[in-house]
Motif scaffolding. Structure first.
Motif, PDB file in Angstrom:
ATOM      1  N   LEU A  59      57.606   0.229 -29.009  1.00 39.69           N
ATOM      2  CA  LEU A  59      56.860   1.041 -29.966  1.00 39.69           C
ATOM      3  C   LEU A  59      56.328   2.298 -29.285  1.00 39.69           C
ATOM      4  CD1 LEU A  59      55.605   1.399 -32.789  1.00 39.69           C
ATOM      5  CD2 LEU A  59      53.556   0.301 -31.881  1.00 39.69           C
ATOM      6  N   LEU A  60      55.734   2.084 -28.128  1.00 42.49           N
ATOM      7  CA  LEU A  60      55.157   3.205 -27.402  1.00 42.49           C
ATOM      8  C   LEU A  60      56.242   4.227 -27.057  1.00 42.49           C
ATOM      9  CD1 LEU A  60      52.317   3.792 -26.694  1.00 42.49           C
ATOM     10  CD2 LEU A  60      52.658   2.824 -24.438  1.00 42.49           C
ATOM     11  N   ARG A  61      57.385   3.683 -26.646  1.00 42.66           N
ATOM     12  CA  ARG A  61      58.499   4.554 -26.302  1.00 42.66           C
ATOM     13  C   ARG A  61      59.001   5.334 -27.509  1.00 42.66           C
ATOM     14  NH1 ARG A  61      62.832   1.323 -22.966  1.00 42.66           N
ATOM     15  NH2 ARG A  61      61.148   0.319 -21.854  1.00 42.66           N
ATOM     16  N   ILE A  92      57.303   6.113 -30.146  1.00 40.34           N
ATOM     17  CA  ILE A  92      56.299   7.108 -30.536  1.00 40.34           C
ATOM     18  C   ILE A  92      56.371   8.337 -29.634  1.00 40.34           C
ATOM     19  CG2 ILE A  92      53.810   7.570 -30.562  1.00 40.34           C
ATOM     20  CD1 ILE A  92      53.428   4.729 -31.610  1.00 40.34           C
ATOM     21  N   GLN A  93      56.494   8.099 -28.335  1.00 37.81           N
ATOM     22  CA  GLN A  93      56.577   9.242 -27.415  1.00 37.81           C
ATOM     23  C   GLN A  93      57.853  10.040 -27.647  1.00 37.81           C
ATOM     24  OE1 GLN A  93      53.886   9.897 -26.440  1.00 37.81           O
ATOM     25  NE2 GLN A  93      53.009   8.759 -24.736  1.00 37.81           N
ATOM     26  N   THR A  94      58.965   9.331 -27.883  1.00 38.36           N
ATOM     27  CA  THR A  94      60.231  10.033 -28.110  1.00 38.36           C
ATOM     28  C   THR A  94      60.125  10.895 -29.364  1.00 38.36           C
ATOM     29  OG1 THR A  94      61.356   8.124 -27.163  1.00 38.36           O
ATOM     30  CG2 THR A  94      62.736   9.741 -28.270  1.00 38.36           C
ATOM     31  N   ALA A  95      59.570  10.300 -30.429  1.00 35.88           N
ATOM     32  CA  ALA A  95      59.439  11.041 -31.686  1.00 35.88           C
ATOM     33  C   ALA A  95      58.486  12.222 -31.516  1.00 35.88           C
ATOM     34  CB  ALA A  95      58.947  10.113 -32.786  1.00 35.88           C
ATOM     35  N   GLY A  96      57.375  12.017 -30.788  1.00 36.11           N
ATOM     36  CA  GLY A  96      56.387  13.085 -30.615  1.00 36.11           C
ATOM     37  C   GLY A  96      56.920  14.237 -29.790  1.00 36.11           C
ATOM     38  N   SER A 153      64.372   1.841 -12.714  1.00 39.12           N
ATOM     39  CA  SER A 153      63.117   1.127 -12.521  1.00 39.12           C
ATOM     40  C   SER A 153      63.357  -0.375 -12.481  1.00 39.12           C
ATOM     41  CB  SER A 153      62.156   1.488 -13.651  1.00 39.12           C
ATOM     42  OG  SER A 153      60.961   0.781 -13.524  1.00 39.12           O
ATOM     43  N   LYS A 154      64.218  -0.841 -13.372  1.00 37.91           N
ATOM     44  CA  LYS A 154      64.539  -2.278 -13.409  1.00 37.91           C
ATOM     45  C   LYS A 154      65.202  -2.710 -12.104  1.00 37.91           C
ATOM     46  CE  LYS A 154      65.393  -4.924 -17.532  1.00 37.91           C
ATOM     47  NZ  LYS A 154      66.106  -5.007 -18.798  1.00 37.91           N
ATOM     48  N   LYS A 155      66.077  -1.862 -11.604  1.00 37.73           N
ATOM     49  CA  LYS A 155      66.781  -2.163 -10.357  1.00 37.73           C
ATOM     50  C   LYS A 155      65.788  -2.196  -9.174  1.00 37.73           C
ATOM     51  CE  LYS A 155      70.042  -2.544  -7.410  1.00 37.73           C
ATOM     52  NZ  LYS A 155      70.737  -3.816  -7.334  1.00 37.73           N
ATOM     53  N   ILE A 156      64.861  -1.226  -9.157  1.00 39.97           N
ATOM     54  CA  ILE A 156      63.981  -1.072  -8.002  1.00 39.97           C
ATOM     55  C   ILE A 156      62.764  -1.988  -8.063  1.00 39.97           C
ATOM     56  CG2 ILE A 156      62.434   0.582  -6.825  1.00 39.97           C
ATOM     57  CD1 ILE A 156      64.520   2.761  -7.605  1.00 39.97           C
ATOM     58  N   THR A 157      62.104  -2.048  -9.236  1.00 40.90           N
ATOM     59  CA  THR A 157      60.855  -2.817  -9.310  1.00 40.90           C
ATOM     60  C   THR A 157      61.004  -4.104 -10.119  1.00 40.90           C
ATOM     61  OG1 THR A 157      60.052  -1.828 -11.379  1.00 40.90           O
ATOM     62  CG2 THR A 157      59.565  -0.633  -9.348  1.00 40.90           C
ATOM     63  N   GLY A 158      62.162  -4.280 -10.763  1.00 39.15           N
ATOM     64  CA  GLY A 158      62.348  -5.478 -11.572  1.00 39.15           C
ATOM     65  C   GLY A 158      61.858  -5.331 -13.000  1.00 39.15           C
ATOM     66  N   GLN A 159      61.189  -4.211 -13.303  1.00 40.80           N
ATOM     67  CA  GLN A 159      60.756  -4.047 -14.689  1.00 40.80           C
ATOM     68  C   GLN A 159      60.827  -2.603 -15.177  1.00 40.80           C
ATOM     69  OE1 GLN A 159      56.871  -5.737 -14.617  1.00 40.80           O
ATOM     70  NE2 GLN A 159      56.137  -4.359 -13.041  1.00 40.80           N
ATOM     71  N   GLU A 160      60.740  -2.448 -16.501  1.00 42.08           N
ATOM     72  CA  GLU A 160      60.714  -1.111 -17.094  1.00 42.08           C
ATOM     73  C   GLU A 160      59.279  -0.596 -17.072  1.00 42.08           C
ATOM     74  OE1 GLU A 160      62.716  -1.370 -20.878  1.00 42.08           O
ATOM     75  OE2 GLU A 160      64.639  -1.631 -19.855  1.00 42.08           O
ATOM     76  N   ASP A 161      59.094   0.690 -17.358  1.00 41.79           N
ATOM     77  CA  ASP A 161      57.779   1.296 -17.183  1.00 41.79           C
ATOM     78  C   ASP A 161      57.602   2.430 -18.198  1.00 41.79           C
ATOM     79  OD1 ASP A 161      55.682   2.949 -16.357  1.00 41.79           O
ATOM     80  OD2 ASP A 161      56.056   2.599 -14.220  1.00 41.79           O
ATOM     81  N   SER A 162      56.648   2.252 -19.119  1.00 43.60           N
ATOM     82  CA  SER A 162      56.462   3.232 -20.198  1.00 43.60           C
ATOM     83  C   SER A 162      55.961   4.589 -19.699  1.00 43.60           C
ATOM     84  CB  SER A 162      55.466   2.722 -21.238  1.00 43.60           C
ATOM     85  OG  SER A 162      55.967   1.576 -21.841  1.00 43.60           O
ATOM     86  N   THR A 163      55.110   4.580 -18.662  1.00 46.22           N
ATOM     87  CA  THR A 163      54.617   5.854 -18.125  1.00 46.22           C
ATOM     88  C   THR A 163      55.770   6.638 -17.518  1.00 46.22           C
ATOM     89  OG1 THR A 163      52.561   4.725 -17.592  1.00 46.22           O
ATOM     90  CG2 THR A 163      52.886   6.887 -16.602  1.00 46.22           C
ATOM     91  N   LEU A 164      56.613   5.931 -16.788  1.00 42.03           N
ATOM     92  CA  LEU A 164      57.802   6.554 -16.197  1.00 42.03           C
ATOM     93  C   LEU A 164      58.700   7.118 -17.296  1.00 42.03           C
ATOM     94  CD1 LEU A 164      59.899   7.039 -13.899  1.00 42.03           C
ATOM     95  CD2 LEU A 164      60.647   4.680 -14.236  1.00 42.03           C
ATOM     96  N   THR A 218      57.888   8.211 -20.265  1.00 39.84           N
ATOM     97  CA  THR A 218      57.321   9.451 -20.816  1.00 39.84           C
ATOM     98  C   THR A 218      57.506  10.611 -19.839  1.00 39.84           C
ATOM     99  OG1 THR A 218      55.688   8.120 -21.981  1.00 39.84           O
ATOM    100  CG2 THR A 218      55.227  10.462 -21.796  1.00 39.84           C
ATOM    101  N   ALA A 219      57.248  10.364 -18.557  1.00 40.44           N
ATOM    102  CA  ALA A 219      57.415  11.424 -17.550  1.00 40.44           C
ATOM    103  C   ALA A 219      58.858  11.910 -17.525  1.00 40.44           C
ATOM    104  CB  ALA A 219      57.002  10.911 -16.175  1.00 40.44           C
ATOM    105  N   ALA A 220      59.805  10.967 -17.612  1.00 39.38           N
ATOM    106  CA  ALA A 220      61.223  11.337 -17.560  1.00 39.38           C
ATOM    107  C   ALA A 220      61.617  12.133 -18.798  1.00 39.38           C
ATOM    108  CB  ALA A 220      62.086  10.086 -17.430  1.00 39.38           C
ATOM    109  N   LEU A 221      61.096  11.714 -19.946  1.00 41.07           N
ATOM    110  CA  LEU A 221      61.413  12.402 -21.193  1.00 41.07           C
ATOM    111  C   LEU A 221      60.891  13.840 -21.184  1.00 41.07           C
ATOM    112  CD1 LEU A 221      62.776  11.590 -23.854  1.00 41.07           C
ATOM    113  CD2 LEU A 221      60.531  10.957 -24.726  1.00 41.07           C
ATOM    114  N   LEU A 222      59.755  14.031 -20.495  1.00 40.81           N
ATOM    115  CA  LEU A 222      59.125  15.355 -20.480  1.00 40.81           C
ATOM    116  C   LEU A 222      59.467  16.177 -19.240  1.00 40.81           C
ATOM    117  CD1 LEU A 222      55.552  14.420 -21.761  1.00 40.81           C
ATOM    118  CD2 LEU A 222      57.018  16.161 -22.778  1.00 40.81           C
TER     119      LEU A 222
END
Lengths: 283, 160
Positions: free
Chosen positions: A82-84, A86-90, A124-135, A137-141
């Motif tokens: 959801l957060l993703r 919303i950020q993509t749409a915004g 992120s999944k490869k490196i830390t094992g999980q996805e990351d919403s802050t990452l 948003t940063a990548a999208l922007l």
């Protein structure tokens, strides 16, 4: 007024960032919230509502049944998606005009930024094992600075290109010499202006040189850098800057990655991109 | 006349003289254009990675993703339409790299090396090429003339 002053002044002409994303993020961080509360924030923003429904029904999220209300979308997408969404749409509306000067087509910048955001999650999944919403948003922007820089780059392209081809400079370094600022620093300032958290604006400002960031232990800038470079190599949204990019040699060692891991992430991104066509088409 | 667009990890073949086969935005990927002037058959491959050993399943689903599966497919598809190896004109472009990349992300160079190895083993000569360096490229194969045109990022269209 110097060019850099004109560029910096343009920051004030960009419309404010929709507060919907940050409001929802705050709500989701609370121990106790209801679907109704989340849906009400989104409903307040009609273009956001339309985009969320479009995205929830896209092949990328592949719902079993058609999702027709925001309440259903909130439940179906779940917190992370959801957060993703919303950020993509915004963010999408800022990329609508593209960045002619860097790109041939207006949609190229948006396609590139969505691809880098998707790639950031694969890495992120490869490196830390999980996805990351802050990452995400940063990548999208990460290239948001290009929406302002585009026209200035177009006017000075001959000078910038000469520095790149004759002095072996990266496009970013040449931007800074000719225009007084580069698109990464400018993007950092734009997101500061929008009150994004500092880890996002820093990641954007350093997305071409994560090794120059004092807080080197932060991994978000490194992953945005890696995702960006991988997409540029794949030719997803490459522009006039092409591959005139500085290599940051510590990268693979830092995350204990091999070439093979990067190649595999490119294969995985190809699949994601096939499923993300509707995400791309919201611009 | 129609423009046939070749995506990333994709291949297009035609024998229609009014077709133009195009692939945009080659970064580290490589585009290989082949053309038989007698059979009037042309093809364009846009592969992304050098070696299908990376992911055998993917290579089976989409051979055009890798050099070692995509190149044979390009030639065989042309033979199936009447082209002959000895007449095929081969042009290549792409395989760009980022600056001073000594120890990571050497996908551009690896893609070039993989292609050369395959051509060398199969006695195939490249007629003209524009590979390496650090800019993006677009390739157009104009079937009517059998000519190949390259445009580099921000630059003009030039015959290869």
């Amino acid at each position: 007024m110097t060019i850099v002053d004109r560029i910096l002044k343009s920051i004030n002409t960009i419309p404010a960032f929709p507060a919907t994303g940050n409001k929802v993020a705050q709500l989701l961080n609370q121990a106790d919230y209801s679907v109704m509360q989340v849906a009400n924030i989104i409903k307040f923003d009609p273009s956001m509502t339309a985009n969320i429904l479009k995205m929830a029904n896209s092949a990328y999220f592949s719902p079993l049944h058609r999702i027709s209300t925001i309440n259903d979308a909130v439940i179906y997408l779940g917190q992370k998606n959801l957060l993703r969404a919303i950020q993509t749409a915004g963010i999408s509306k800022y990329y609508k005009k593209g960045a002619l000067g860097y790109f041939d087509k207006t949609t190229d910048l948006w396609e590139h930024c969505v691809a880098v955001a998707l790639m950031s999650q694969i890495l992120s999944k490869k490196i830390t094992g999980q996805e990351d919403s802050t990452l995400y948003t940063a990548a999208l922007l990460h290239d948001v600075g290009k929406i302002i820089m585009g026209e200035f780059v177009r006017d000075s392209l001959a000078k910038i290109s000469t520095l790149v081809s004759e002095k072996n400079m990266s496009f970013l370094e040449a931007e800074e010499i000719v225009l007084g600022i580069n698109h990464a620093d400018l993007g950092g300032k734009i997101t500061e202006h929008w009150n994004f958290p500092v880890e996002i604006s820093e990641a954007i400002a350093y997305h071409h040189r994560p090794d120059l960031l004092e807080k080197k232990e932060k991994i978000i800038p490194w992953i945005v850098y890696m995702a960006d470079q991988a997409c540029l190599m794949m030719g997803v949204g490459g522009g006039v800057d092409g591959l005139a990019q500085r290599a940051v040699s510590q990268l693979l060692k830092k995350f204990n990655l091999r070439m093979r891991d990067l190649e595999m992430s490119m294969v995985m991104l190809s699949d994601d991109l096939d499923r993300a066509k509707e995400l791309m088409s919201i611009v | 006349m129609s423009d046939l667009i070749v995506g990333i990890s994709d291949i297009k073949i035609t024998n229609k003289l009014d077709d133009v086969i195009i692939t945009y935005a080659l970064g580290s990927c490589i585009g290989i254009s082949v053309y038989d002037p007698v059979a009037k058959v042309g093809g364009l491959l846009h592969y992304m990675l050098p070696d299908s050993a990376l992911d055998a399943k993917k290579a089976k689903d989409n051979p055009a993703m890798f050099a070692d599966t995509g190149i044979p497919m390009l030639f065989k598809s042309c033979y199936a339409m009447g082209a002959e190896k000895k007449r095929m004109i081969v042009n290549v472009a792409g395989g760009a790299s980022i600056l001073d990349d000594t120890n990571f992300f050497r996908i551009g160079q690896k893609n070039i090396m993989a292609m050369r190895k395959i051509f060398w083993k199969n006695n195939i000569m490249i007629k003209a090429e524009d590979t390496g360096a650090n800019y993006n490229r677009t390739i157009r194969l104009v079937m009517e003339m059998g000519k190949v045109f390259i445009r580099s990022s921000g630059g003009e269209m030039k015959e290869l």
